[in-house]
Design an enzyme around this catalytic site. Sequence first.
Site, short mmCIF file in Angstrom:
data_model
loop_
_atom_site.label_atom_id
_atom_site.label_comp_id
_atom_site.label_asym_id
_atom_site.label_seq_id
_atom_site.Cartn_x
_atom_site.Cartn_y
_atom_site.Cartn_z
N CYS A 160 -31.69 -39.48 28.92
CA CYS A 160 -31.47 -38.41 29.71
C CYS A 160 -32.71 -37.75 29.54
O CYS A 160 -33.21 -36.80 28.45
CB CYS A 160 -30.55 -37.85 29.70
SG CYS A 160 -30.76 -36.00 30.41
N CYS A 216 -32.60 -33.85 29.34
CA CYS A 216 -31.74 -33.40 27.99
C CYS A 216 -32.71 -33.20 26.69
O CYS A 216 -32.38 -32.32 26.41
CB CYS A 216 -30.13 -34.58 28.32
SG CYS A 216 -29.46 -34.84 29.53
N ASP A 217 -33.33 -34.08 26.82
CA ASP A 217 -34.13 -33.82 25.77
C ASP A 217 -35.50 -34.40 25.34
O ASP A 217 -35.75 -34.17 23.94
CB ASP A 217 -33.80 -35.84 25.23
CG ASP A 217 -32.08 -35.97 24.51
OD1 ASP A 217 -31.73 -34.79 24.55
OD2 ASP A 217 -31.78 -36.89 24.53
#
Length: 322
Positions: free
Chosen positions: A134, A137-138
Amino acid sequence: MKTYDLIVVGAGPAGLCAALYAGRSMLKSVVIERGAPGGELLNTELIEDYPGFESIMGFELSERMAAHALKFGAEMLTDSVTGVEKREDGWFLVTTERGAQLQAPAVILTAGGTPTKLDIPGELEYAGKGVSYCAVCDGHFFRGEVLAVVGGGDAATEEADFLTRYASKVYIIHRRREFRASPILQKRVFENPKIEVIWDTVVERIEGDANAVKHLALRNVVTGVTSQLPVGGVFVFIGFRPNTGVVKGHLEHDAAGYIVTDDVMMSSIPGLFAAGDVRAQLTRQITTAVGDATTAVIAASKYLAALKDREAARTAQPVGSS
Ligand code: NAP
């Protein structure tokens, strides 16, 4: 046991749209979702292909879709569905991880998919320590670092482009010499000076120290030459596996496991509909997910009406008749 007209499993764009239409169709319905509403929208930074929104953040579109569904009376349950089973009486029993039991004559499965894993040494070991599925997200954990993206589809190309906001350089490692991604996403990749494509190559191992990924062991599938690529992280975008495992009993699916439906989204189990990424179809877009969901709710509504008519005809039969 709670009773509904319709149970929707999953609250991505398809599930939220199904909730909206179910509310407007005056069906008593519930949407069950294990995480925050939005599904794959939450893994997408910017959306530029949803009509009416030239550009909108994924989380913002999720919030708007959820608020819209709630406005029309959708009931939301945060829980993980463990089983969807058709009983002998024709109703579905839906069970959840926290022990809830729900029943309805119709179910729409909009449970999306799970990212496919590379299944190579180091992938599991370094999950959360440099291996990610992701970018939204990261990505921000990797400011100024060199990253690798594996895959050649829409997700890989789009997310590689996104990751260049943070990374000093992004390598896309693809097992063939041609992307399957849509032309506009390919164009962005080829025009992005921070992206370099490594063609005809697979990742054989992800390696590092005790805390983080340090390099990838690569193999060119044409020449057989192996090499080592120093990276701070690797993002894997090699497809999704549809989340169909909760359905008990035989369900017709294609070779990749996506549910085969008819043109009104009914699966091979009468009363069980599928919409969005779980369904076998040409493409998986937000627009197609909401289109599927719209058709599924209207079809489910007709299915429920037909069931009621049949039940009324059966109970109206004079005593002694067969
Ligand atoms: P995808 O289109 O199935 O692409 C998967 C890619 O990973 C392919 O390039 C494939 O290579 C490669 N691959 C598969 N298994 C591999 C393995 N074991 N090792 C190395 N490479 C492997 O999947 P996706 O990109 O996740 O997209 C899924 C769906 O979502 C698509 O329908 C896509 O259109 C849609 N989507 C759309 C957008 C958008 O429009 N903005 C964004 C994301 C996703 P080969 O090409 O050699 O098979």
